[in-house]
Design a protein around this motif. Structure first.
Motif, PDB file in Angstrom:
ATOM      1  N   ILE A 142       0.834  -1.204   0.000  1.00 45.15           N
ATOM      2  CA  ILE A 142       0.000   0.000   0.000  1.00 45.15           C
ATOM      3  C   ILE A 142       0.871   1.258   0.000  1.00 45.15           C
ATOM      4  O   ILE A 142       0.626   2.214  -0.733  1.00 45.15           O
ATOM      5  N   GLU A 143       1.928   1.238   0.814  1.00 41.21           N
ATOM      6  CA  GLU A 143       2.776   2.424   0.914  1.00 41.21           C
ATOM      7  C   GLU A 143       3.570   2.665  -0.361  1.00 41.21           C
ATOM      8  O   GLU A 143       3.816   3.814  -0.755  1.00 41.21           O
ATOM      9  N   SER A 144       3.972   1.593  -1.044  1.00 39.95           N
ATOM     10  CA  SER A 144       4.684   1.763  -2.314  1.00 39.95           C
ATOM     11  C   SER A 144       3.764   2.400  -3.356  1.00 39.95           C
ATOM     12  O   SER A 144       4.196   3.226  -4.168  1.00 39.95           O
ATOM     13  N   LYS A 145       2.494   2.018  -3.324  1.00 39.73           N
ATOM     14  CA  LYS A 145       1.497   2.635  -4.224  1.00 39.73           C
ATOM     15  C   LYS A 145       1.355   4.121  -3.905  1.00 39.73           C
ATOM     16  O   LYS A 145       1.276   4.964  -4.813  1.00 39.73           O
ATOM     17  N   ASN A 146       1.357   4.456  -2.611  1.00 39.63           N
ATOM     18  CA  ASN A 146       1.250   5.858  -2.196  1.00 39.63           C
ATOM     19  C   ASN A 146       2.454   6.675  -2.657  1.00 39.63           C
ATOM     20  O   ASN A 146       2.321   7.808  -3.120  1.00 39.63           O
ATOM     21  N   MET A 147       3.643   6.090  -2.529  1.00 34.22           N
ATOM     22  CA  MET A 147       4.849   6.810  -2.909  1.00 34.22           C
ATOM     23  C   MET A 147       4.889   7.017  -4.422  1.00 34.22           C
ATOM     24  O   MET A 147       5.321   8.077  -4.907  1.00 34.22           O
ATOM     25  N   LEU A 148       4.427   6.012  -5.174  1.00 29.62           N
ATOM     26  CA  LEU A 148       4.385   6.157  -6.621  1.00 29.62           C
ATOM     27  C   LEU A 148       3.406   7.256  -7.030  1.00 29.62           C
ATOM     28  O   LEU A 148       3.633   7.987  -8.001  1.00 29.62           O
ATOM     29  N   LYS A 149       2.335   7.410  -6.279  1.00 29.01           N
ATOM     30  CA  LYS A 149       1.361   8.469  -6.551  1.00 29.01           C
ATOM     31  C   LYS A 149       2.021   9.846  -6.409  1.00 29.01           C
ATOM     32  O   LYS A 149       1.756  10.762  -7.202  1.00 29.01           O
ATOM     33  N   LEU A 150       2.889   9.980  -5.393  1.00 25.51           N
ATOM     34  CA  LEU A 150       3.619  11.242  -5.223  1.00 25.51           C
ATOM     35  C   LEU A 150       4.464  11.546  -6.458  1.00 25.51           C
ATOM     36  O   LEU A 150       4.523  12.685  -6.930  1.00 25.51           O
TER      37      LEU A 150
END
Length: 408
Positions: free
Chosen positions: A41-49
């Motif tokens: 989930i956090e990797s998806k969030n960082m990619l969104k940034l």
């Protein structure tokens, strides 16, 4: 890759992929919301940034605190794990973020890619060790590649998978340097892998470095003892004085011992409160040097030989209990039937000595701070191959007629 390795690598790779699939199923349907899924989930969030503003790539090169300050501005970015402020979590998330597009955003494929990275590192470790010890090539395959717990728990998105990869790469780079192949490149890669290991799990690096330092210290002492009468008198006097100073100033270590004992006792309570079904205790650690020393053998035993068969209260633990039981039998057989060769092996083979001391130090650290079988099984895997390597080297050891210096 040599032809002799291709068949083994194919079998090993298939096993790794099957394990990645199994661990993904367990994470989703058995453990449900675990660290593993939170990393995703956090990797998806960082990619969104990054997609929002590519200048956010700077956070790949900044500490976790900087990232945490950034995501506080966006409520959609949960920072499930990075909010803990652990650089090890953040490093794993960075790697997962890089793999996320390659995996087409699929959780299963991200786990498979982590398994591939771990498989590459493990096989590189196998190759360098099998060239060093060709007479026990099959045993090395078991120790490094096919130990069930190592296979399973280094086959999905977690720190252990990356640690196994970085350790394998580091050994490969080191032996390349010894063989004088691309020395500058391999030296830089070695340092990079050491940095990654230290960031991911510093205690692995510390345990290994302490083991190496201990081996070299013992080697130096033995060389002096084999020297002239003057050198023998010098080293004997030095050791006696060192021991007297050490035991006369044990109070200097009181604060460290107190912290270690408190950590152990606190972890026992915490693990028990989180999940009583897989938690265990081995009694309060006394806040004294003697109290800590008394618990070390139990800590080592706990790391490598538990859960025991009668401690299994969940089906998933039975598999690990069987492995622990087999490792215990192999250890007892090796120590009983080959006990007279232990000293010779440690004197003649530096790598065997490092494996031995690393396994003991690592076992004590993990065993005194981990009181949940689920965590214990994962935490111990960076040391299991080295314990098994020492046992197999001992079982196949043939002493030289004249013992010389340690060899790598």
């Amino acid at each position: 890759m040599e032809k002799s390795y291709k068949k083994l690598f194919t079998v090993f790779f298939i096993f790794k992929m099957l394990c990645a699939f199994l661990m993904t199923i367990l994470a989703v349907y058995y453990w449900k919301m675990s660290d593993n899924t939170a990393y995703f989930i956090e990797s998806k969030n960082m990619l969104k940034l990054l997609r929002t503003d590519f200048s956010n790539i700077q956070y790949f090169f900044l500490p976790v605190d900087s990232y945490n300050e950034k995501i506080k501005l966006d409520n959609e970015l949960t920072a499930t794990l990075s909010s803990l402020g652990l650089e090890s979590n953040f490093l794993l998330i960075k790697i997962a973020t890089l793999l996320y597009p390659l995996a087409l955003g699929r959780y299963m494929i991200v786990n498979l890619l982590f398994s591939v990275i771990a498989a590459d590192g493990q096989f590189k470790l196998f190759m360098v060790l099998s060239k060093r010890y060709p007479h026990i090539k099959k045993n090395i395959g078991v120790a490094v590649l096919l130990m069930p717990s190592v296979l399973l728990y280094s086959s999905f998105m977690n720190k252990e998978a990356l640690c196994m990869a970085f350790m394998g790469f580091a050994f490969y780079n080191f032996f390349q340097i010894i063989n004088k192949k691309a020395m500058v490149v391999n030296a830089l890669l070695l340092l990079l892998n050491i940095y990654f290991i230290g960031t991911m799990k510093i205690y692995i690096l510390v345990c290994f470095l302490v083991a190496v330092a201990l081996v070299y210290a013992i080697k130096a002492i033995l060389q002096l003892l084999r020297g002239s009468l003057l050198s023998k008198i010098f080293i004997t006097g030095f050791l006696v004085i060192s021991l007297v100073i050490f035991f006369s100033n044990l109070d200097f270590f009181d604060s460290y011992i107190l912290d270690a004992a408190k950590t152990s006792n606190t972890f026992q309570e915490q693990y028990s409160s989180i999940d009583e079904s897989t938690a265990f205790e081995f009694g309060e650690v006394e806040t004294s040097f003697a109290g800590l020393i008394k618990k070390i053998p139990l800590g080592i035993y706990t790391t490598y030989f538990r859960p025991q068969l009668w401690e299994v209260n969940k089906p998933i633990l039975l598999f690990n209990a069987l492995e622990s039981f087999i490792v215990l039998i192999i250890t007892l057989l090796a120590l009983f039937f080959r006990r007279k060769y232990i000293g010779s092996l440690l004197r003649q083979d530096m790598f065997a000595s490092i494996c031995f001391y690393y396994a003991l130090i690592f076992g004590a650290v993990v065993g005194l701070t981990t009181f949940n079988f689920g965590s214990l099984i994962r935490y111990k895997i960076p040391a299991v191959p080295f314990l098994m390597m020492f046992l197999f080297l001992l079982l196949h050891f043939k002493p030289k007629k004249k013992e010389g210096d340690l060899v790598i």
